[in-house]
Motif scaffolding. Structure first.
Motif, PDB file in Angstrom:
ATOM      1  N   THR A 195       0.816  -1.221   0.000  1.00  9.84           N
ATOM      2  CA  THR A 195       0.000   0.000   0.000  1.00  9.84           C
ATOM      3  C   THR A 195       0.848   1.270   0.000  1.00  9.84           C
ATOM      4  OG1 THR A 195      -0.179  -0.161   2.415  1.00  9.84           O
ATOM      5  CG2 THR A 195      -1.999  -1.047   1.107  1.00  9.84           C
ATOM      6  N   GLU A 196       2.098   1.151   0.388  1.00 10.02           N
ATOM      7  CA  GLU A 196       2.980   2.321   0.379  1.00 10.02           C
ATOM      8  C   GLU A 196       3.551   2.598  -1.001  1.00 10.02           C
ATOM      9  OE1 GLU A 196       5.939   1.449   3.246  1.00 10.02           O
ATOM     10  OE2 GLU A 196       4.589   1.654   4.975  1.00 10.02           O
ATOM     11  N   ASN A 197       3.442   1.635  -1.932  1.00  5.62           N
ATOM     12  CA  ASN A 197       4.001   1.784  -3.276  1.00  5.62           C
ATOM     13  C   ASN A 197       2.909   1.507  -4.300  1.00  5.62           C
ATOM     14  OD1 ASN A 197       7.127   1.910  -2.697  1.00  5.62           O
ATOM     15  ND2 ASN A 197       6.285   0.273  -1.404  1.00  5.62           N
ATOM     16  N   ALA A 198       2.366   2.541  -4.856  1.00  6.84           N
ATOM     17  CA  ALA A 198       1.237   2.397  -5.787  1.00  6.84           C
ATOM     18  C   ALA A 198       1.730   2.235  -7.212  1.00  6.84           C
ATOM     19  CB  ALA A 198       0.317   3.606  -5.688  1.00  6.84           C
ATOM     20  N   GLN A 206      -0.264  -7.674  -6.745  1.00  6.91           N
ATOM     21  CA  GLN A 206       0.200  -8.463  -5.603  1.00  6.91           C
ATOM     22  C   GLN A 206      -0.659  -8.210  -4.361  1.00  6.91           C
ATOM     23  OE1 GLN A 206       4.255  -6.865  -5.937  1.00  6.91           O
ATOM     24  NE2 GLN A 206       4.998  -8.986  -6.116  1.00  6.91           N
ATOM     25  N   LEU A 207      -1.058  -6.966  -4.180  1.00  7.11           N
ATOM     26  CA  LEU A 207      -1.894  -6.624  -3.032  1.00  7.11           C
ATOM     27  C   LEU A 207      -3.245  -7.309  -3.118  1.00  7.11           C
ATOM     28  CD1 LEU A 207      -2.411  -5.090  -0.454  1.00  7.11           C
ATOM     29  CD2 LEU A 207      -2.913  -3.045  -1.789  1.00  7.11           C
ATOM     30  N   GLU A 208      -3.817  -7.365  -4.322  1.00  2.81           N
ATOM     31  CA  GLU A 208      -5.098  -8.050  -4.490  1.00  2.81           C
ATOM     32  C   GLU A 208      -4.963  -9.530  -4.148  1.00  2.81           C
ATOM     33  OE1 GLU A 208      -6.985  -7.431  -8.212  1.00  2.81           O
ATOM     34  OE2 GLU A 208      -7.136  -5.243  -7.964  1.00  2.81           O
ATOM     35  N   SER A 209      -3.845 -10.126  -4.518  1.00  2.00           N
ATOM     36  CA  SER A 209      -3.624 -11.535  -4.188  1.00  2.00           C
ATOM     37  C   SER A 209      -3.522 -11.727  -2.674  1.00  2.00           C
ATOM     38  CB  SER A 209      -2.341 -12.035  -4.865  1.00  2.00           C
ATOM     39  OG  SER A 209      -2.467 -11.998  -6.270  1.00  2.00           O
ATOM     40  N   CYS A 210      -2.866 -10.789  -1.999  1.00  2.10           N
ATOM     41  CA  CYS A 210      -2.771 -10.854  -0.537  1.00  2.10           C
ATOM     42  C   CYS A 210      -4.146 -10.732   0.107  1.00  2.10           C
ATOM     43  CB  CYS A 210      -1.854  -9.736  -0.028  1.00  2.10           C
ATOM     44  SG  CYS A 210      -0.102 -10.033  -0.295  1.00  2.10           S
ATOM     45  N   PHE A 230      -6.545  -2.337   9.758  1.00  2.00           N
ATOM     46  CA  PHE A 230      -5.797  -1.843   8.597  1.00  2.00           C
ATOM     47  C   PHE A 230      -6.669  -1.871   7.340  1.00  2.00           C
ATOM     48  CE2 PHE A 230      -2.781  -1.904   5.116  1.00  2.00           C
ATOM     49  CZ  PHE A 230      -1.864  -0.940   5.520  1.00  2.00           C
ATOM     50  N   LEU A 231      -7.417  -2.953   7.158  1.00  2.00           N
ATOM     51  CA  LEU A 231      -8.285  -3.063   5.981  1.00  2.00           C
ATOM     52  C   LEU A 231      -9.351  -1.976   5.969  1.00  2.00           C
ATOM     53  CD1 LEU A 231      -8.891  -6.927   5.749  1.00  2.00           C
ATOM     54  CD2 LEU A 231      -7.215  -5.540   4.503  1.00  2.00           C
ATOM     55  N   HIS A 232      -9.777  -1.560   7.150  1.00  2.00           N
ATOM     56  CA  HIS A 232     -10.806  -0.522   7.219  1.00  2.00           C
ATOM     57  C   HIS A 232     -10.361   0.760   6.536  1.00  2.00           C
ATOM     58  CE1 HIS A 232     -12.776   2.958   9.218  1.00  2.00           C
ATOM     59  NE2 HIS A 232     -13.853   2.236   9.006  1.00  2.00           N
ATOM     60  N   GLY A 233      -9.066   1.031   6.561  1.00  2.00           N
ATOM     61  CA  GLY A 233      -8.566   2.265   5.961  1.00  2.00           C
ATOM     62  C   GLY A 233      -8.217   2.163   4.496  1.00  2.00           C
ATOM     63  N   LEU A 234      -8.293   0.957   3.921  1.00  3.86           N
ATOM     64  CA  LEU A 234      -7.928   0.800   2.509  1.00  3.86           C
ATOM     65  C   LEU A 234      -9.010   1.358   1.591  1.00  3.86           C
ATOM     66  CD1 LEU A 234      -6.314  -2.745   2.158  1.00  3.86           C
ATOM     67  CD2 LEU A 234      -5.192  -0.521   2.176  1.00  3.86           C
ATOM     68  N   GLY A 256      -9.909   2.299  -2.829  1.00  4.86           N
ATOM     69  CA  GLY A 256      -9.506   2.145  -4.224  1.00  4.86           C
ATOM     70  C   GLY A 256      -9.502   0.715  -4.733  1.00  4.86           C
ATOM     71  N   PHE A 257     -10.190  -0.198  -4.043  1.00  2.70           N
ATOM     72  CA  PHE A 257     -10.234  -1.582  -4.500  1.00  2.70           C
ATOM     73  C   PHE A 257     -11.677  -1.976  -4.812  1.00  2.70           C
ATOM     74  CE2 PHE A 257      -6.318  -1.400  -2.132  1.00  2.70           C
ATOM     75  CZ  PHE A 257      -5.447  -2.150  -2.908  1.00  2.70           C
ATOM     76  N   GLN A 258     -11.816  -2.889  -5.768  1.00  8.83           N
ATOM     77  CA  GLN A 258     -13.142  -3.413  -6.063  1.00  8.83           C
ATOM     78  C   GLN A 258     -13.692  -4.126  -4.830  1.00  8.83           C
ATOM     79  OE1 GLN A 258     -14.890  -2.953  -8.877  1.00  8.83           O
ATOM     80  NE2 GLN A 258     -13.228  -1.718  -9.723  1.00  8.83           N
ATOM     81  N   SER A 259     -14.986  -3.998  -4.623  1.00  8.57           N
ATOM     82  CA  SER A 259     -15.590  -4.587  -3.417  1.00  8.57           C
ATOM     83  C   SER A 259     -15.426  -6.097  -3.375  1.00  8.57           C
ATOM     84  CB  SER A 259     -17.067  -4.214  -3.335  1.00  8.57           C
ATOM     85  OG  SER A 259     -17.763  -4.689  -4.471  1.00  8.57           O
TER      86      SER A 259
END
Length: 491
Positions: A74-77, A84-88, A128-132, A134-137
């Motif tokens: 999340t620190e590197n867009a 990779q983030l979506e896979s996580c 942490f997820l609560h603050g994310l 820009g991702f598809q639901s």
């Protein structure tokens, strides 16, 4: 996916081996298939019973690594990092889904999950997820939805787990997800909150800086999402048992919130009236709460006179008075449980005065408090104040039941002629004549002075004989004195 051919111990051993052999960053690639197989296996109760603490330790390891990787990504867009983030996030959801299944009605697995520290790890990830953004639901939502379900299943019926979930989740996690944009997350958060609440924790909300805010948030959910049963149960089965909490949040709520609270109290009371299978203790409303509501009615009741104006038909302060009167009528009808409501200082005086004011307002201008006997006059049929005077008379009768002091107060306040003046058919007050009969009978029961007032009114022509006959009463003169008798006892 078909049911796994390997047993839970074999799947656990395979997962542990994959974790040991995996390098930093490739946990997603090696673990997904094994975890999915465990998710399916844990749908079966026998397979859940075969789980050991080892598998829960593996999930602590996986979730800790996943959180670290999510934080880095999340620190590197960039597009590669986003993939990779979506896979996580998908693996995080699968971990929670598996753990959720593992804890279904399984005290042993609940204890394993608690003892290895999964509650703390889960809460950290959920926060942490609560603050994310820009991702598809369909990528983000399953992660926090399954995480909340896991916490709920881990705590259900397990007091030790409830204590630790509460310690970690209150107040911030609860507040974050009660206010979440995802409705399923709100539902699951309410489920976790309901599971964790107890009489002691509910009482503690009053003294915590964010406790009343949490209670207000649940009430707001009840208003905006009325189909959400968990929020309804939190209020009716927990909050209403704590008068201090209800008073604290009622004072802070806006009028819409107050109306919601009163509607929930009415719904709770109606369970008893409709013959709910719950015990009488579960359906009881605390004495101090009812005394608080009676005080609110006394303080704000004259706001109902705003209904004399057609433009104020939806005035929220006046609607609150309507709700409070309905609750008082309902509770005082159960004399065995709520007889203490006959005693609040000034309540009977307030009710008689309000009946006088509404009756006077109905005579001064044409409004919902005016007597209407014309079948063509239907403009007020759906008005919220329809039946208000009838309910006031009903409440007077309830407050005077077997209570000579209140009977005397009604006489001294001039309430008897006022009630008799409301004995005619009135479309704006259905059944008002029946409630007037009910109340007059109660006022005259073993009260010679009240009987004398009615007898004098009949003698002077103020009260018609036909009207008294309809009430089952008749006036007799003996030795120069007038007496009111019940017709059933007359010879």
């Amino acid at each position: 996916m078909a049911a796994p051919s390997e047993s839970v111990p074999e799947l656990t051993a395979r997962l542990n081996e994959l974790i040991r052999s995996s390098q930093k960053g490739d946990i997603v690639l090696v673990a997904m298939t094994s975890i999915q197989s465990l998710t399916i296996a844990f749908r079966d109760q026998q397979n859940r019973a075969e789980a050991t603490q080892s598998v829960f330790e593996s999930f602590v390891h996986i979730l800790t690594r996943l959180l670290a990787e999510i934080e880095v990504f999340t620190e590197n867009a960039d597009s590669n990092r986003n993939g990779q983030l979506e896979s996580c996030l998908r693996l995080t959801a699968e971990c929670f889904r598996c753990l959720r299944n593992a804890c279904i009605q399984c005290d042993k697995n609940q204890s394993h999950g608690r003892n290895v520290g999964l509650i703390d790890s889960t809460v950290q990830i959920l926060q942490f997820l609560h603050g994310l953004r820009g991702f598809q639901s369909d990528v983000l939502s399953p992660a926090f939805q399954c995480g909340l379900q896991f916490l709920g299943n881990l705590a259900a019926g397990n007091e030790e787990s409830k204590n630790i979930v509460w310690k970690n989740a209150f107040p911030d996690l609860f507040l974050n997800y009660l206010n979440h944009w995802d409705k399923k997350a709100v539902t699951y958060c309410c489920m976790v909150l309901f599971t964790c609440l107890s009489a002691e924790r509910t009482a503690d909300l009053v003294s915590h800086t964010k406790g009343v805010e949490l209670a207000e948030t649940v009430v707001k959910i009840c208003r905006t999402e009325p189909e959400l049963d968990w929020a309804f149960l939190i209020v009716t089965d927990q909050f209403l048992k704590c008068p201090d909490l209800v008073a604290a949040m009622y004072t802070k709520l806006n009028n819409q919130g107050r109306i919601t609270v009163l509607d929930l109290i009415s719904a709770k009371l109606s369970e008893r009236r409709l013959g709910s299978s719950a015990s009488s203790d579960e359906l009881n409303v605390p004495e101090r709460l009812m005394q608080f509501l009676a005080g609110c009615f006394q303080e704000k009741c004259m706001a109902v006179l705003k209904f004399t104006s057609a433009t104020d038909a939806e005035d929220e302060e006046a609607l609150i008075v309507i709700r409070l009167l309905d609750i008082l009528c309902e509770t005082t009808s159960n004399h065995e449980k709520f007889s203490y409501l006959q005693n609040p200082p000034g309540l009977i005086e307030t009710v008689v005065e309000l009946l006088y004011q509404t009756h006077l307002a109905g005579k001064q201008s044409r409004n919902v408090f005016s007597v209407s006997q014309s079948l063509s006059f239907t403009s007020h049929n759906s008005h919220p104040a329809v039946g208000f005077k009838a309910h006031l008379i009903h409440l007077i009768g309830n407050l005077c039941h077997n209570n000579s002091e209140n009977q005397d107060k009604v006489r001294e306040l001039g309430g008897i002629p006022l009630i008799l003046d409301n004995c005619s058919i009135d479309e704006n007050n259905p059944f008002v004549s029946q409630w007037a009969v009910f109340t007059i009978r109660i006022l005259t029961d073993q009260n010679l002075q009240n009987q004398e007032v009615i007898a004098q009114m009949a003698h002077q022509g103020v009260a018609e004989s036909a009207m008294l006959n309809n009430m089952g009463l008749q006036v007799e003169e003996r030795d120069g004195k007038l007496y009111v008798k019940s017709q059933k006892h007359s010879s």
